[in-house]
Design a protein around this motif. Structure first.
Motif, mmCIF file in Angstrom:
data_model
loop_
_atom_site.group_PDB
_atom_site.id
_atom_site.type_symbol
_atom_site.label_atom_id
_atom_site.label_comp_id
_atom_site.label_asym_id
_atom_site.label_seq_id
_atom_site.Cartn_x
_atom_site.Cartn_y
_atom_site.Cartn_z
ATOM 1 N N VAL A 70 0.839 -1.201 0.000
ATOM 2 C CA VAL A 70 0.000 0.000 0.000
ATOM 3 C C VAL A 70 0.873 1.250 0.000
ATOM 4 O O VAL A 70 0.611 2.225 -0.721
ATOM 5 N N LEU A 71 1.944 1.240 0.817
ATOM 6 C CA LEU A 71 2.860 2.384 0.852
ATOM 7 C C LEU A 71 3.562 2.568 -0.493
ATOM 8 O O LEU A 71 3.818 3.708 -0.923
ATOM 9 N N VAL A 72 3.874 1.461 -1.173
ATOM 10 C CA VAL A 72 4.493 1.561 -2.499
ATOM 11 C C VAL A 72 3.544 2.251 -3.473
ATOM 12 O O VAL A 72 3.954 3.098 -4.276
ATOM 13 N N VAL A 73 2.256 1.901 -3.395
ATOM 14 C CA VAL A 73 1.265 2.522 -4.282
ATOM 15 C C VAL A 73 1.108 4.002 -3.956
ATOM 16 O O VAL A 73 1.074 4.859 -4.846
ATOM 17 N N LEU A 74 1.014 4.330 -2.660
ATOM 18 C CA LEU A 74 0.775 5.711 -2.253
ATOM 19 C C LEU A 74 2.015 6.596 -2.392
ATOM 20 O O LEU A 74 1.902 7.803 -2.623
ATOM 21 N N ARG A 75 3.209 6.012 -2.188
ATOM 22 C CA ARG A 75 4.475 6.749 -2.281
ATOM 23 C C ARG A 75 4.453 8.055 -1.483
ATOM 24 O O ARG A 75 4.629 9.145 -2.041
ATOM 25 N N PRO A 76 4.178 7.987 -0.184
ATOM 26 C CA PRO A 76 4.132 9.223 0.610
ATOM 27 C C PRO A 76 5.470 9.955 0.557
ATOM 28 O O PRO A 76 6.528 9.359 0.707
ATOM 29 N N GLY A 77 5.395 11.247 0.328
ATOM 30 C CA GLY A 77 6.606 12.054 0.258
ATOM 31 C C GLY A 77 7.112 12.279 -1.148
ATOM 32 O O GLY A 77 7.763 13.283 -1.431
ATOM 33 N N SER A 78 6.808 11.342 -2.068
ATOM 34 C CA SER A 78 7.279 11.503 -3.447
ATOM 35 C C SER A 78 6.134 11.692 -4.430
ATOM 36 O O SER A 78 6.355 12.027 -5.583
ATOM 37 N N ALA A 79 4.905 11.465 -4.000
ATOM 38 C CA ALA A 79 3.736 11.667 -4.854
ATOM 39 C C ALA A 79 2.708 12.477 -4.075
ATOM 40 O O ALA A 79 2.615 12.383 -2.852
ATOM 41 N N GLU A 80 1.941 13.273 -4.796
ATOM 42 C CA GLU A 80 0.931 14.106 -4.156
ATOM 43 C C GLU A 80 -0.277 13.263 -3.765
ATOM 44 O O GLU A 80 -0.902 12.626 -4.606
ATOM 45 N N ALA B 159 -7.801 7.912 -20.786
ATOM 46 C CA ALA B 159 -6.412 8.304 -21.088
ATOM 47 C C ALA B 159 -5.504 8.148 -19.873
ATOM 48 O O ALA B 159 -4.607 8.951 -19.636
ATOM 49 N N GLU B 160 -5.713 7.095 -19.087
ATOM 50 C CA GLU B 160 -4.898 6.837 -17.896
ATOM 51 C C GLU B 160 -3.760 5.883 -18.241
ATOM 52 O O GLU B 160 -3.961 4.886 -18.949
ATOM 53 N N THR B 161 -2.596 6.163 -17.725
ATOM 54 C CA THR B 161 -1.454 5.263 -17.866
ATOM 55 C C THR B 161 -0.794 5.119 -16.496
ATOM 56 O O THR B 161 -0.113 6.023 -16.028
ATOM 57 N N SER B 162 -1.050 4.007 -15.863
ATOM 58 C CA SER B 162 -0.477 3.768 -14.536
ATOM 59 C C SER B 162 1.003 3.424 -14.658
ATOM 60 O O SER B 162 1.421 2.736 -15.598
ATOM 61 N N ASP B 163 1.803 3.892 -13.710
ATOM 62 C CA ASP B 163 3.242 3.650 -13.787
ATOM 63 C C ASP B 163 3.603 2.304 -13.173
ATOM 64 O O ASP B 163 2.784 1.620 -12.561
ATOM 65 N N LEU B 164 4.866 1.941 -13.360
ATOM 66 C CA LEU B 164 5.351 0.641 -12.893
ATOM 67 C C LEU B 164 5.243 0.508 -11.386
ATOM 68 O O LEU B 164 4.942 -0.579 -10.867
ATOM 69 N N THR B 165 5.474 1.600 -10.655
ATOM 70 C CA THR B 165 5.433 1.545 -9.189
ATOM 71 C C THR B 165 4.055 1.132 -8.697
ATOM 72 O O THR B 165 3.935 0.345 -7.744
#
Length: 341
Positions: free
Chosen positions: A148-158, A269-275
Motif C-alpha cells: 500500500v505504501l508503495v502505491v501511495l508513495r508518501p513524500g514523493s507523490a501528491e 487516457a490513464e497510464t499507470s506507472d510501474l510503481t
C-alpha cells in the motif's frame, strides 16, 4: 462399470464444474469493473452523493424482487441492533468513499488500494471475531501494508482526498465483512440487505438538494446500467460459489486490475506507472497468501477473508453471497486434512 472409470468421470465432472465457476467469477468481476468505469465516467460531472442516490433508487425494484421470493414472513427489526448499525454505517461510508475514489483517481490505482481490504479483515477479525492470527498471516499483512505504501508513495507523490477515500472504503468494506461474519448466521437476509439500502437512500436524499445537477436521459440510463451491472454481477458470483470452491473463486477479484488498466487506457487516457503495479502485485500476493492459508485448514477458525473476499458492499448486496460462500468453504474444510502450524 469399473470403479476407476467412475472415479475418472467424477474428477472430470468436478473439473468441468470448477471451470464454469471460475469463468462465472471472472465474468462477474469484469461486470464489476465495468460498473466502476461507468461510475468514473459520471464522476467527472456529478457529485458522488447524487450518483449513489440514483443508483440506490434504481436498485430498489430489483432488490424488492429478490426479497419477495422469500417465503418467510418476519418483521424487519434487527436481532442485533448495534452490530447491524455498525455494518450499515460501514456500508454507507465505505460505499460513498469508493464512488468518490473511482471518480477522482485512476482506476488501477483505486483498485490497488481497495485490494488492501483482506489485510484489514485479517486484523479486525482478531478483536471482533476472536480469530487467532499466527505469524505467517501477520507477515502477509505487513507485506501487504508495504505494498500500500508503495502505491501511495508518501513524500514523493501528491496524496489527496481520493487516496484517503480509497483507504476509508477498504476499511469500511473490511469492517462490514467482519461484522457480516459475526452476525450473519443469526441475522436475516432482509435486515442485512435493506438497512444499508435505506440508510444510503436517506443520507444521500438529505444531501442531494445541495449538490444536485439535472441529469439528461442518457446519464440516467448509465445510472440504471450501473445498478443492473451490480445486480447481474452479484447473481453471477452467487452461481460461481455454488459451482466452485471459494478458495478458487475469491481470488478472481484480482482480475479487476487488468480491466482497470484496459478501461483506464481506452476511456480515460490513464497510464499507470510501474510503481503502482509493483505495489498492487505485493498487495495481491499477500492477500492471495492469506486466502491460501485459510483454505489450507487449521490456520483459521472463522475464515474471515475467504468468506468475504468477493466485493465491496456499497449498497449492502453481499449477505446472500456471503452466506453461500460460507457453506461452500465449510464443505471444503471438511474435505481437507488438518495441518500443524
Amino acid at each position: 462399470m469399473p470403479e476407476a472409470t467412475v472415479t475418472s468421470e467424477n474428477h472430470q465432472q468436478v473439473r468441468s464444474t470448477t471451470l464454469r465457476g471460475v469463468l462465472m467469477g471472472l465474468l462477474a468481476f469484469a461486470l464489476y469493473a465495468s460498473h466502476d468505469a461507468a461510475i468514473k465516467s459520471l464522476g467527472s460531472t456529478y457529485s458522488p452523493f447524487q450518483i449513489v442516490f440514483f443508483v440506490v433508487l434504481l436498485s430498489f425494484p430489483m432488490v424488492t424482487l429478490m426479497l419477495v421470493s422469500d417465503t418467510k414472513a418476519e418483521n424487519l427489526r434487527p436481532r442485533d441492533p448495534f452490530w447491524a448499525g455498525v455494518r450499515t454505517a460501514a456500508v454507507v461510508i465505505g460505499g460513498f468513499c469508493a464512488f468518490y475514489a473511482f471518480a477522482v483517481l485512476p482506476l488501477a490505482e483505486t483498485y490497488a488500494i481497495l485490494f488492501a481490504s483482506p489485510l484489514i479483515i485479517t486484523v479486525l477479525s482478531v478483536p471482533l471475531l476472536g480469530e487467532v492470527v499466527r505469524v505467517h498471516r501477520w507477515l502477509a499483512v505487513l507485506a501487504g501494508l508495504i505494498g500500500v505504501l508503495v502505491v501511495l508513495r508518501p513524500g514523493s507523490a501528491e496524496l489527496g482526498l481520493g487516496h484517503l477515500a480509497a483507504l476509508v472504503s477498504a476499511f469500511g468494506s473490511a469492517l462490514a465483512a467482519v461484522v457480516m461474519r459475526k452476525i450473519g448466521a443469526r441475522e436475516r437476509r432482509e435486515v442485512l440487505l435493506l438497512y444499508p439500502l435505506l440508510a444510503n437512500f436517506g443520507v444521500m436524499l438529505c444531501i442531494l438538494p445541495f449538490v444536485y445537477v439535472p441529469m439528461p436521459l442518457a446519464d440516467l440510463g448509465l445510472v440504471l446500467l450501473i445498478a443492473l451491472l451490480a445486480v447481474s454481477a452479484m447473481s453471477l458470483m452467487i452461481r460461481a460459489y455454488t459451482l466452485a470452491d471459494a478458495a478458487i473463486v475469491a481470488p478472481m477479484q484480482y482480475s479487476q486490475i487488468l480491466w482497470a488498466t484496459l478501461f483506464g487506457w481506452l476511456f480515460f487516457a490513464e497510464t499507470s506507472d510501474l510503481t503502482t503495479f509493483i505495489g498492487a502485485g505485493i498487495i495481491i500476493a499477500s492477500g492471495g497468501y492469506i486466502v491460501l492459508r485459510e483454505a489450507g485448514g487449521g490456520t483459521s477458525e472463522h475464515l474471515p477473508v475467504l468468506n468475504n473476499l468477493s466485493r465491496r458492499p456499497e449498497m449492502g448486496g453481499m449477505p446472500r453471497l456471503s452466506l453461500i460462500a460460507r457453506k461452500t468453504v465449510a464443505s471444503v474444510r471438511e474435505q481437507l486434512p488438518r495441518q500443524r502450524h
